[in-house]
Design an enzyme around this catalytic site. Sequence first.
Site, mmCIF file in Angstrom:
data_model
loop_
_atom_site.group_PDB
_atom_site.id
_atom_site.type_symbol
_atom_site.label_atom_id
_atom_site.label_comp_id
_atom_site.label_asym_id
_atom_site.label_seq_id
_atom_site.Cartn_x
_atom_site.Cartn_y
_atom_site.Cartn_z
ATOM 1 N N THR A 47 22.010 -11.088 -27.278
ATOM 2 C CA THR A 47 22.424 -11.244 -28.675
ATOM 3 C C THR A 47 23.784 -10.624 -28.962
ATOM 4 O OG1 THR A 47 20.141 -11.297 -29.415
ATOM 5 C CG2 THR A 47 21.756 -10.656 -31.054
ATOM 6 N N SER B 138 15.664 -12.914 -21.244
ATOM 7 C CA SER B 138 14.367 -13.470 -20.831
ATOM 8 C C SER B 138 14.506 -14.240 -19.519
ATOM 9 C CB SER B 138 13.820 -14.412 -21.905
ATOM 10 O OG SER B 138 13.789 -13.753 -23.134
ATOM 11 N N THR C 195 18.064 -7.355 -25.317
ATOM 12 C CA THR C 195 17.104 -6.251 -25.393
ATOM 13 C C THR C 195 15.745 -6.581 -24.761
ATOM 14 O OG1 THR C 195 16.495 -7.044 -27.587
ATOM 15 C CG2 THR C 195 18.069 -5.230 -27.484
ATOM 16 N N ARG D 103 -2.741 -2.327 -15.823
ATOM 17 C CA ARG D 103 -2.602 -1.655 -17.129
ATOM 18 C C ARG D 103 -3.998 -1.430 -17.692
ATOM 19 N NH1 ARG D 103 0.248 -4.106 -21.223
ATOM 20 N NH2 ARG D 103 1.099 -2.127 -21.890
ATOM 21 N N THR E 18 -1.262 3.373 -17.883
ATOM 22 C CA THR E 18 -1.942 3.203 -19.175
ATOM 23 C C THR E 18 -1.267 2.150 -20.062
ATOM 24 O OG1 THR E 18 -2.670 4.283 -21.215
ATOM 25 C CG2 THR E 18 -0.681 5.165 -20.211
ATOM 26 N N GLN E 19 -2.099 1.451 -20.842
ATOM 27 C CA GLN E 19 -1.566 0.502 -21.836
ATOM 28 C C GLN E 19 -1.010 1.231 -23.053
ATOM 29 O OE1 GLN E 19 -4.510 -2.363 -23.095
ATOM 30 N NE2 GLN E 19 -5.221 -2.673 -21.004
ATOM 31 N N CYS E 20 -1.352 2.517 -23.183
ATOM 32 C CA CYS E 20 -0.895 3.272 -24.360
ATOM 33 C C CYS E 20 0.619 3.426 -24.327
ATOM 34 C CB CYS E 20 -1.514 4.664 -24.380
ATOM 35 S SG CYS E 20 -3.285 4.648 -24.624
HETATM 36 N N1 ASP Z 1 16.476 -12.772 -26.587
HETATM 37 C C1 ASP Z 1 17.559 -11.838 -26.551
HETATM 38 C C2 ASP Z 1 17.690 -11.298 -25.146
HETATM 39 O O1 ASP Z 1 16.951 -10.499 -24.741
HETATM 40 C C3 ASP Z 1 17.370 -10.760 -27.533
HETATM 41 C C4 ASP Z 1 18.476 -9.734 -27.495
HETATM 42 O O2 ASP Z 1 19.571 -9.992 -27.066
HETATM 43 O O3 ASP Z 1 18.255 -8.627 -27.894
HETATM 44 O O4 ASP Z 1 18.550 -11.647 -24.433
#
Ligand code: ASP
Length: 350
Positions: free
Chosen positions: A14, A60, A90, A247, A278-280
């Site tokens: 992003t 992704s 992110t 997990r 852990t999943q926590c």
């Molecule tokens: N879908 C975006 C990515 O991870 C979200 C971001 O950039 O934060 O590339």
Amino acid sequence: MKNPRLLIIYTGGTIGMIENPVTHALQPFDFSHLLDNVPKIKKLAFEIDHHQFASPIDSSNMTPLHWREIAEVIERNYTAYDGFVVLQGTDTMAFTASALSFMLENLRKPVIITGSQLPIGEVRTDGEENLITALQIAAARDHDGSPTVQEVAILFENHLLRGNRSTKISADNFNAFASNNYPELAHIGLDITFNREALYRSTAQRPLTVHHRMDPNVMVITLHPGITPAMLKHQLATPGIKGIVLRTYGAGNSPTDAWFIELIRQSLERGTVIVNVTQCAGGAVNPDLYDTGNGLARAGVVNGRDITTEAALTKMMYLFGLGLPTATVAQYLSLSICGCITPRPHLADT
Ligand code: ASP
């Protein structure tokens, strides 16, 4: 002292996106555009170069091959630059940060990963601030001239976090990352306040060694109420699988049904390494706390202690990538590498 020389590695996400005027969907743009959008960078007394992925990607779409590309860029430029800022999306940032922490052995320079929730071209963007702060942290020096940060870290909004302790916790807050089992490395407010005791320092006096090979034959299995023998059996029998991050619930607990433990035992007998995580969001696996945690430990599942899922998965990719035998992978999994696990007092960090 000379002006710090920094290399920005732009992978996509992003932070470098603009709106397509026709479809209104966000799409990556050329890096030179990014500098146009952050003219303040020019005010910093830093020498900044950049390396850009040939085709910037949404995180992704990141794979171990992309981590390798980032690691290789750092390797090629390691002596020429004082610090590195990696820009990426992110969504899988915590996986990249964890992977790089293992791939870059004996790292002594800052590798600061950042991105943003809003595209840098938007009026309310968090990207501008994140990028500038990441550059300042990558340029920070101690009194003796050595880099203040000598590890892979995520900088996001108010926090600098150890990369292999971080996890994405929000899809829309500006503070999108947390490190629940380890203190922040720095707090970003009016000032950048480093938490000196938390910063990683390697005791080994060896040159940077980059490990290029990450073995992808590892996977995550998440337990949930209602999981059936067929579901678990199918996942454990994934062809070619060498390692599994399991997990579990709470302090490492799982069903005590005979079929469950038996399937896990069979998988271990086939030579798969299984680590209990852990999943926590915070806390650690403690197999001695309940009977429901004990069965896995008795079967031979490794205690992942307070490691994150992201770090456990990438650590397995790294250990299998080194070509280590199963028993050695299992042994290293419960030890801290680059601060990924809170060490037990009698076990030294590697
Ligand atoms: N879908 C975006 C990515 O991870 C979200 C971001 O950039 O934060 O590339």
